[in-house]
Enzyme design. Structure first.
Site, PDB file in Angstrom:
ATOM      1  N   GLY A   1       0.780  -1.230   0.000  1.00 19.06           N
ATOM      2  CA  GLY A   1       0.000   0.000   0.000  1.00 19.06           C
ATOM      3  C   GLY A   1       0.811   1.277   0.000  1.00 19.06           C
TER       4      GLY A   1
ATOM      5  CG  ASN B   1       0.493   4.217  -5.513  1.00 18.24           C
ATOM      6  OD1 ASN B   1       0.954   5.324  -5.771  1.00 18.24           O
ATOM      7  ND2 ASN B   1       0.773   3.140  -6.234  1.00 18.24           N
TER       8      ASN B   1
ATOM      9  CG  MET C   1      -2.244  -7.553  -6.064  1.00 14.21           C
ATOM     10  SD  MET C   1      -1.509  -6.508  -7.374  1.00 14.21           S
ATOM     11  CE  MET C   1      -0.663  -7.780  -8.332  1.00 14.21           C
TER      12      MET C   1
ATOM     13  CG  HIS D   1      -0.975  -0.509 -15.470  1.00 17.94           C
ATOM     14  ND1 HIS D   1      -1.115  -1.792 -14.978  1.00 17.94           N
ATOM     15  CD2 HIS D   1      -0.208  -0.611 -16.577  1.00 17.94           C
ATOM     16  CE1 HIS D   1      -0.463  -2.630 -15.769  1.00 17.94           C
ATOM     17  NE2 HIS D   1       0.089  -1.944 -16.747  1.00 17.94           N
TER      18      HIS D   1
END
Lengths: 201, 201
Positions: free
Chosen positions: B12, B14, B90, B109
């Site tokens: 995590g 981001n 995911m 992405h």
């Protein structure tokens, strides 16, 4: 001094950027011939202005595409060309030419490959809505806009871009990296392993 | 103040960059909940440290994927989430969640889409031999790594790059553009038309 052969179908602005790089001493090369498949390509005029031998090869005059490409290869070999540079040559190069110059044919494509292969790459990019576009110099293999990548440069896409404004921005980038890729080739700094190119001494 | 819901499966990072942006006042938002499908995701620890409500949803506990995603949507709606942020989640998000938050689910992405969709994008880029890589924030639709592009940032690929070094460089870029994309959403500056996003007032 290395001899280049240029193939162009249109105005040949990348052809001009290579001429200019040679003229100002940035590129230690000589353009041995321009070959075009279009009798009215402005590239011919550029060749005349710079005393570069030029040949028009009429695709309609050949019994098959293989013979057409074999003839282009013969012409290039006659001129003792060591590196073939596609500068807006609007045809898919076929095996007889590729086999005659393995990893010695370069192309420039107005997209960050592998995105947006084929025609109208800038329009494809705008339609997709990308924020980053660019261009790619690569060695030519038998697939379209495939082959080992030599150099790429990115440019931003702006909200108010048109196909024209984006194409112009990418073209500036093309004029920077194409001569640079040729320079790396001349200096022996490109090593192809598999489908990738290593740049080094 | 807009409420965000974050979905994460792993460390995590981001998620952390969004927390940090909120903490320093760069993002006028509140993270209403973290949902994870991985009980041992480090993202849970980050949520705890910042007093963010977190929910573990065990995919094995649902009769179908549709019910699984319907449950996630319920949880997000219960928390009054207005924007769903995928931060290393995911799984391919399915219709029940997408329909509950149309053009209100963002993903990041680690490639310049449409290049290198799917898993291990950085390795795909290295294997292809590109010179420019990057990352993309986009709205999520029903296809993998498809959907309207919000922001992209390019990074160079160097000859001696490994998957790790390239991933680290791209990750820095991710941490810059993801909060920025969320900020544009909060400020009402993203207009989706067809498959593209216009940024403006």
């Amino acid at each position: 001094m290395i001899k280049l052969g240029v193939l162009a179908s249109g105005r040949g602005s990348n052809f001009q950027s290579i001429i200019d790089s040679i003229d100002r001493g940035a590129l230690d090369a000589e353009i041995a011939c321009l070959i075009t498949d279009n009798r009215s390509a402005y590239a011919i005029e550029r060749a005349r202005l710079h005393n570069i031998p030029h040949v028009y090869i009429n695709p309609a005059g050949y019994a098959s595409r293989d013979i057409f490409y074999r003839s282009i290869a013969d012409e290039l070999q006659f001129c003792e060309v060591e590196l073939v540079v596609l500068a807006g040559f609007m045809r898919v190069v076929k095996k007889p030419l590729i086999d005659a110059f393995p990893m010695r044919i370069m192309n420039i494509h107005p997209a960050l490959l592998p995105s947006f292969k084929g025609l109208n790459a800038q329009k494809q990019a705008l339609d997709y809505g990308v924020r980053i576009a660019g261009c790619t110099v690569h060695f030519v293999d038998e697939e379209v806009d495939s082959g080992p990548i030599i150099l790429q440069e990115a440019v931003p896409v702006f909200s108010d871009d048109t196909e024209e404004s984006l194409s112009a921005r990418i073209l500036e980038s093309e004029h920077r990296i194409y001569p640079l890729a040729i320079k790396l080739f001349i200096e022996g700094k490109l090593r192809v392993t598999g489908n990738t190119v290593k740049i080094g001494d």
